[in-house]
Write an enzyme that holds these catalytic residues in place. Structure first.
Site, PDB file in Angstrom:
ATOM      1  N   SER A 151       0.841  -1.195   0.000  1.00 44.47           N
ATOM      2  CA  SER A 151       0.000   0.000   0.000  1.00 44.47           C
ATOM      3  C   SER A 151       0.884   1.255   0.000  1.00 44.47           C
ATOM      4  CB  SER A 151      -0.957  -0.042   1.196  1.00 44.47           C
ATOM      5  OG  SER A 151      -1.906   0.992   1.134  1.00 44.47           O
ATOM      6  N   ARG A 221     -12.071   6.606   9.772  1.00 42.79           N
ATOM      7  CA  ARG A 221     -11.649   5.203   9.761  1.00 42.79           C
ATOM      8  C   ARG A 221     -12.713   4.314   9.127  1.00 42.79           C
ATOM      9  NH1 ARG A 221      -7.517   1.883   9.122  1.00 42.79           N
ATOM     10  NH2 ARG A 221      -7.607   0.008  10.432  1.00 42.79           N
ATOM     11  N   ASP A 321      -8.732  -6.230  -4.925  1.00 43.70           N
ATOM     12  CA  ASP A 321      -8.340  -4.929  -4.375  1.00 43.70           C
ATOM     13  C   ASP A 321      -8.864  -3.838  -5.301  1.00 43.70           C
ATOM     14  OD1 ASP A 321      -7.123  -2.654  -3.380  1.00 43.70           O
ATOM     15  OD2 ASP A 321      -5.083  -3.449  -3.467  1.00 43.70           O
ATOM     16  N   HIS A 354      -8.091  -4.922  -0.502  1.00 37.84           N
ATOM     17  CA  HIS A 354      -6.794  -4.274  -0.311  1.00 37.84           C
ATOM     18  C   HIS A 354      -6.041  -4.840   0.889  1.00 37.84           C
ATOM     19  CE1 HIS A 354      -3.794  -1.193  -0.741  1.00 37.84           C
ATOM     20  NE2 HIS A 354      -4.025  -0.711   0.466  1.00 37.84           N
ATOM     21  N   ASP A 355      -6.755  -5.201   1.934  1.00 33.07           N
ATOM     22  CA  ASP A 355      -6.116  -5.717   3.144  1.00 33.07           C
ATOM     23  C   ASP A 355      -5.451  -7.071   2.941  1.00 33.07           C
ATOM     24  OD1 ASP A 355      -6.358  -3.659   4.900  1.00 33.07           O
ATOM     25  OD2 ASP A 355      -8.019  -4.501   6.051  1.00 33.07           O
TER      26      ASP A 355
END
EC number: 2.3.1.46
Length: 381
Positions: A151, A221, A321, A354-355
Site C-alpha cells: 500500500s 476510519r 483490491d 486491499h487488506d
C-alpha cells in the site's frame, strides 16, 4: 513458524536539519526504529520495511509489557517466515508526522514549548524516504538488499528506487499504485472533512483543550475501512445479518441504532482507531498519499520517471483490491518493461480486497519467500 519474540524499539536523534519538499525545514527530529535479525559483516543483508497509513515501526514480534502487541506484519517477518530474520537484517522506521514516537504533530515544538499540532509541516513520501536514508547511513548501510512495502509502504519502496537508485538492489512493491486516482483522493478528502468538521478539532490544537476529535476520526476510519475490504469479503463476513442473535427478519428496531452486523463492525473499528491514532497525523498521511506522483515531473510519463532506476522489482497485486486495483500495479510493470528493467509480477487471486497484503495467504507468502530466496543467494545470506 516461530515468532521473533519480544522486541523493543529505539529512538534515533538527528541534528542535521531536513529540508522538506514543501520548503519547510525540520531540525533536531527523531525517528523510532525497530530491527530484527543480525546485520552481516558486509552489511549486505539489510531490508527496509516501509509502513502504511496507520502502521508503524513495529513490524514484527511483541512488546514485553503487552503480549497482544503483535507487529503489523508478523506473519511476513520473522524466523523461517517469507522475510526470514535468520538470514536478513530487517529495519522498520516510524515515519515523520506519525503518532508513534517519531517527530510529528504531537511532539513539542521547540519554538513554542507546546505540541506542533496543525503547525507541523506537510510531509511527502519523498520526505520520508530521505529521512529513512539517514537511518540507513547511521547503520552504515550503503545499499539495501531490498526495500519492501504494501500500500503506502509500496509507494515508499518505489520512491526509494527512484531517489536512491544506487542504494536499492530489489524493490518489492505490493498492493500499491504509482499515484492516487481521483476517486482515491476523494475518499481521503471525505475522511479529512470528517475530522476537520469535528467541533473538538479546534483547528488542530485540540491537545491544549484536553480533547480529541473522536467523532471525526471514527468516521474517517469507517470510510477508509470500507475501501480496504472487497464486496465479496464483506458479503461473506456480514451479509445482511442483523446484530440480534436470532437474526429474525422481523427484528428491526425501526430507529437509527446499530441494526446490521456490518454497522457494528465499522463502529468498532472506528472506536478502536480513535483510541490510538492522532487526527493531525491522519491529515498529514492522507495528504502525503494524495501528493505522491513520480510521473508528475515527467509530464505524466511514468516510463520516463522510472528510466534511471537500477533495482530489480517484484510487483504484486490482488484481484479483489479495488482501492489500488491490479491495473495500477500493471502500470508500474509496463513502465519498468519499457525501460527493460528486471521485474516479476504476480496478480494473486484473493477475496480479501486491499487488506490482503496483510494476511497470511499461502500463494502470496510463497511468492515473497521465493523472491527472498533469490535475494539471499545474491547477498550470501
Amino acid at each position: 513458524m516461530e515468532s521473533i519474540g519480544v522486541v523493543a524499539p529505539h529512538t534515533m536523534h538527528f541534528a542535521e536539519p531536513l529540508r522538506l519538499q514543501s520548503g519547510s525545514v525540520l531540525g533536531n527530529y527523531q525517528l523510532v526504529v525497530e530491527t530484527y535479525g543480525e546485520l552481516n559483516a558486509a552489511r549486505s543483508n539489510a531490508v527496509l520495511v516501509c509502513h502504511a497509513l496507520n502502521a508503524s515501526h513495529h513490524v514484527a514480534g511483541v512488546y514485553a509489557d503487552d503480549p497482544r502487541s503483535t507487529g503489523w506484519w508478523d506473519n511476513m517477518v520473522g524466523p523461517g517466515k517469507p522475510l526470514d530474520t535468520n538470514r536478513f537484517f530487517v529495519i522498520g522506521v516510524n515515519n515523520l508526522g506519525s503518532c508513534f514516537g517519531s517527530t510529528g504533530p504531537m511532539s513539542i515544538d521547540p519554538a513554542t514549548g507546546t505540541p506542533y499540532g496543525a503547525r507541523f509541516p506537510v510531509v511527502t513520501v519523498e520526505d520520508w524516504v530521505h529521512a529513512q536514508a539517514r537511518v540507513a547511513d547511521a547503520f552504515g548501510i550503503e545499499r539495501f538488499a531490498a526495500v519492501m512495502g504494501g500500500s503506502l509502504g509500496g509507494m515508499q519502496a518505489l520512491a526509494w528506487s527512484l531517489l536512491y537508485p544506487e542504494r536499492v538492489a530489489h524493490c518489492i512493491d505490493i498492493a500499491s499504485t504509482p499515484k492516487l486516482s481521483a476517486q482515491n483522493i476523494a475518499f481521503n478528502e471525505v475522511a479529512r472533512s470528517a475530522i476537520l468538521s469535528d467541533p473538538d478539532f479546534h483547528g488542530g490544537d485540540y491537545y491544549a483543550h484536553g480533547v480529541k476529535p473522536r467523532r471525526g476520526l471514527r468516521v474517517a476510519r469507517m470510510i477508509g475501512h470500507i475501501t480496504y475490504l472487497s464486496d465479496d469479503d464483506m458479503a461473506e463476513k456480514f451479509g445482511r445479518a442483523l446484530r440480534r442473535a436470532d437474526g429474525a427478519l422481523d427484528a428491526y428496531n425501526f430507529n437509527f441504532d446499530v441494526e446490521f452486523e456490518v454497522e457494528s463492525y465499522l463502529r468498532y473499528q472506528g472506536d478502536k482507531f480513535a483510541d490510538y491514532f492522532d487526527a493531525n497525523t491522519y491529515l498529514l498521511i492522507t495528504r502525503a498519499l494524495d501528493y505522491f506522483d513520480p510521473a508528475k515531473a515527467f509530464n505524466g510519463n511514468l516510463s520516463a520517471a522510472l528510466a534511471h532506476t537500477k533495482a530489480k522489482y517484484l510487483v504484486a497485486s490482488f484481484t479483489t483490491d479495488w482501492r489500488f486495483a491490479p491495473a495500477r500495479s500493471r502500470e508500474i510493470v509496463k513502465a519498468l518493461l519499457d525501460n527493460r528493467r528486471s521485474v516479476s509480477y504476480a496478480e494473486i487471486d484473493a477475496p480479501h480486497g486491499h487488506d490482503a497484503f496483510l494476511l497470511d495467504d499461502a500463494r502470496y507468502h510463497n511468492l515473497v519467500r521465493a523472491y527472498y530466496e533469490r535475494i539471499a543467494e545474491e547477498v550470501g545470506a
